[in-house]
Design a protein around this motif. Structure first.
Motif, short mmCIF file in Angstrom:
data_model
loop_
_atom_site.label_atom_id
_atom_site.label_comp_id
_atom_site.label_asym_id
_atom_site.label_seq_id
_atom_site.Cartn_x
_atom_site.Cartn_y
_atom_site.Cartn_z
N GLY A 89 0.90 -1.09 -0.01
CA GLY A 89 0.11 0.15 0.10
C GLY A 89 0.82 1.38 -0.11
N THR A 90 2.02 1.30 0.58
CA THR A 90 2.61 2.56 0.83
C THR A 90 3.41 2.78 -0.51
OG1 THR A 90 3.08 2.08 3.33
CG2 THR A 90 4.70 3.55 2.29
N LEU A 91 4.10 1.77 -1.07
CA LEU A 91 4.78 1.82 -2.27
C LEU A 91 3.94 1.79 -3.51
CD1 LEU A 91 7.75 -0.60 -1.37
CD2 LEU A 91 7.56 2.21 -1.51
N GLY A 92 2.73 1.73 -3.42
CA GLY A 92 1.58 1.61 -4.65
C GLY A 92 1.81 0.32 -5.40
N LEU A 93 2.07 -0.77 -4.76
CA LEU A 93 2.16 -1.79 -5.82
C LEU A 93 1.11 -2.46 -6.15
CD1 LEU A 93 5.01 -3.41 -3.78
CD2 LEU A 93 5.47 -2.06 -5.79
N GLY A 94 -0.29 -1.69 -6.00
CA GLY A 94 -1.47 -2.29 -6.65
C GLY A 94 -1.62 -3.75 -6.65
N GLU A 95 -1.63 -4.17 -8.01
CA GLU A 95 -2.14 -5.29 -8.34
C GLU A 95 -1.16 -6.44 -8.15
OE1 GLU A 95 0.43 -3.66 -11.67
OE2 GLU A 95 -1.53 -2.90 -10.66
N ALA A 129 14.05 1.47 0.75
CA ALA A 129 14.59 0.50 -0.52
C ALA A 129 13.85 0.89 -1.61
CB ALA A 129 15.12 -0.57 -0.44
N GLY A 130 12.52 0.68 -1.41
CA GLY A 130 11.47 0.86 -2.29
C GLY A 130 11.31 2.17 -2.70
N PHE A 131 11.38 3.16 -1.98
CA PHE A 131 11.23 4.63 -2.29
C PHE A 131 12.35 5.00 -3.12
CE2 PHE A 131 7.74 5.07 1.08
CZ PHE A 131 6.92 5.56 0.30
N VAL A 132 13.53 4.53 -3.06
CA VAL A 132 14.56 4.77 -3.50
C VAL A 132 14.47 4.56 -5.01
CG1 VAL A 132 17.05 4.44 -4.01
CG2 VAL A 132 16.32 4.91 -1.61
N VAL A 133 13.98 3.28 -5.28
CA VAL A 133 13.53 2.76 -6.79
C VAL A 133 12.83 3.70 -7.24
CG1 VAL A 133 13.13 0.85 -8.09
CG2 VAL A 133 14.59 0.56 -6.33
N LYS A 134 11.47 3.86 -6.50
CA LYS A 134 10.23 4.51 -7.10
C LYS A 134 10.93 5.86 -7.49
CE LYS A 134 5.53 5.26 -5.96
NZ LYS A 134 4.67 5.06 -5.05
N GLY A 172 9.55 1.06 -11.58
CA GLY A 172 8.18 0.63 -11.73
C GLY A 172 7.83 -0.52 -10.76
N PRO A 173 6.78 -1.02 -10.53
CA PRO A 173 6.41 -2.04 -9.37
C PRO A 173 7.45 -3.32 -9.56
CG PRO A 173 4.22 -1.50 -10.17
CD PRO A 173 5.49 -0.56 -11.10
N GLU A 174 7.61 -3.80 -10.88
CA GLU A 174 8.61 -4.80 -10.97
C GLU A 174 10.17 -4.55 -10.35
OE1 GLU A 174 6.47 -3.72 -13.27
OE2 GLU A 174 5.19 -5.37 -13.67
N GLU A 175 10.50 -3.30 -10.80
CA GLU A 175 11.71 -2.86 -10.20
C GLU A 175 11.92 -2.84 -8.74
OE1 GLU A 175 10.09 -1.24 -12.45
OE2 GLU A 175 11.44 -1.84 -14.60
N ILE A 176 10.66 -2.25 -7.93
CA ILE A 176 10.60 -2.13 -6.68
C ILE A 176 10.73 -3.45 -6.08
CG2 ILE A 176 9.22 -1.57 -4.78
CD1 ILE A 176 8.32 0.67 -6.77
N LEU A 177 9.79 -4.56 -6.54
CA LEU A 177 9.80 -5.64 -6.06
C LEU A 177 11.26 -6.49 -6.34
CD1 LEU A 177 6.29 -6.99 -7.18
CD2 LEU A 177 7.24 -6.43 -5.07
N SER A 178 12.00 -6.36 -7.24
CA SER A 178 13.23 -6.91 -7.38
C SER A 178 14.13 -6.44 -6.57
CB SER A 178 13.67 -6.66 -8.90
OG SER A 178 12.80 -7.18 -9.98
N VAL A 179 14.13 -5.10 -6.18
CA VAL A 179 15.19 -4.55 -5.30
C VAL A 179 14.74 -5.05 -3.80
CG1 VAL A 179 15.82 -2.40 -3.84
CG2 VAL A 179 15.68 -2.49 -6.44
N ILE A 180 13.45 -5.20 -3.46
CA ILE A 180 13.11 -5.82 -2.12
C ILE A 180 13.51 -6.95 -1.95
CG2 ILE A 180 10.98 -6.15 -0.82
CD1 ILE A 180 9.68 -3.69 -1.86
#
Length: 179
Positions: A48-54, A102-107, A112-120
């Motif tokens: 919810g915080t990183l806006g990952l939606g689906e 880490a997610g906010f740095v990528v965002k 996008g969501p895929e890159e955020i998830l990859s970093v996490i």
């Protein structure tokens, strides 16, 4: 310890007592449901915080699968791995700030969501090896971690989660203007 327990104790069961199957089943369901909330809440906060939606259902599924596998490994005790005790493993709120950072740095860099998830997932994977390495020295670190220090850390984590708990109790972040 002595097996003699005073007659006027508040305990429902003594050490070797077994509850009836229905009481054991209801206790197990209660335990699983209580653990379920603790396992999925960090994923809901991150998504919810990183806006990952689906991608939130994916995070929830992965949290539950990893929790099940880790619990199985902990329970079975394979060589030096695991305790051999029924100890439910799950996600932790302790790393929430690091994962969100880490997610906010990528965002903020346009990911996008895929890159955020990859970093996490990558940071979590590498961080697990750091924890495994540090666990070899935990007995030496015990002298630095008095009950006062560990108690303060646990209280601080609890206090930092109070806002989230109270917000959810009041209807979530979408209900802020309602009250």
């Amino acid at each position: 310890m002595s097996e003699n327990v005073p007659a006027n104790t508040d305990l429902l069961y003594r050490l070797h007592d077994r509850p009836t199957p229905i009481k054991a089943f209801l206790g197990a369901i209660q335990h699983v449901l209580a653990a379920f909330v603790d396992i999925i809440t960090p994923s809901l906060i991150i998504g919810g915080t990183l806006g990952l939606g689906e991608h939130i259902p994916y995070l929830l599924s992965m949290s539950l699968i990893v929790s099940g596998v880790a619990t199985f490994i902990q329970t079975r005790k394979i060589g030096p791995i695991g305790s051999g005790l029924m100890a439910l493993q799950g996600t932790s709120f302790g790393f929430l700030a690091a994962v969100l950072t880490a997610g906010f740095v990528v965002k903020n860099r346009g990911g996008g969501p895929e890159e955020i998830l990859s970093v996490i997932f990558g940071v979590s994977f590498l961080g697990a090896f750091v924890e495994i390495f540090l666990s070899q020295f935990i007995t030496k670190l015990k002298s630095f971690m008095s009950p006062i220090v560990t108690g303060c850390v646990i209280v601080t984590i609890g206090l930092s989660l109070t806002k989230v708990g109270l917000t959810d109790l009041a209807g979530g972040f979408g209900a802020e203007g309602f009250w």
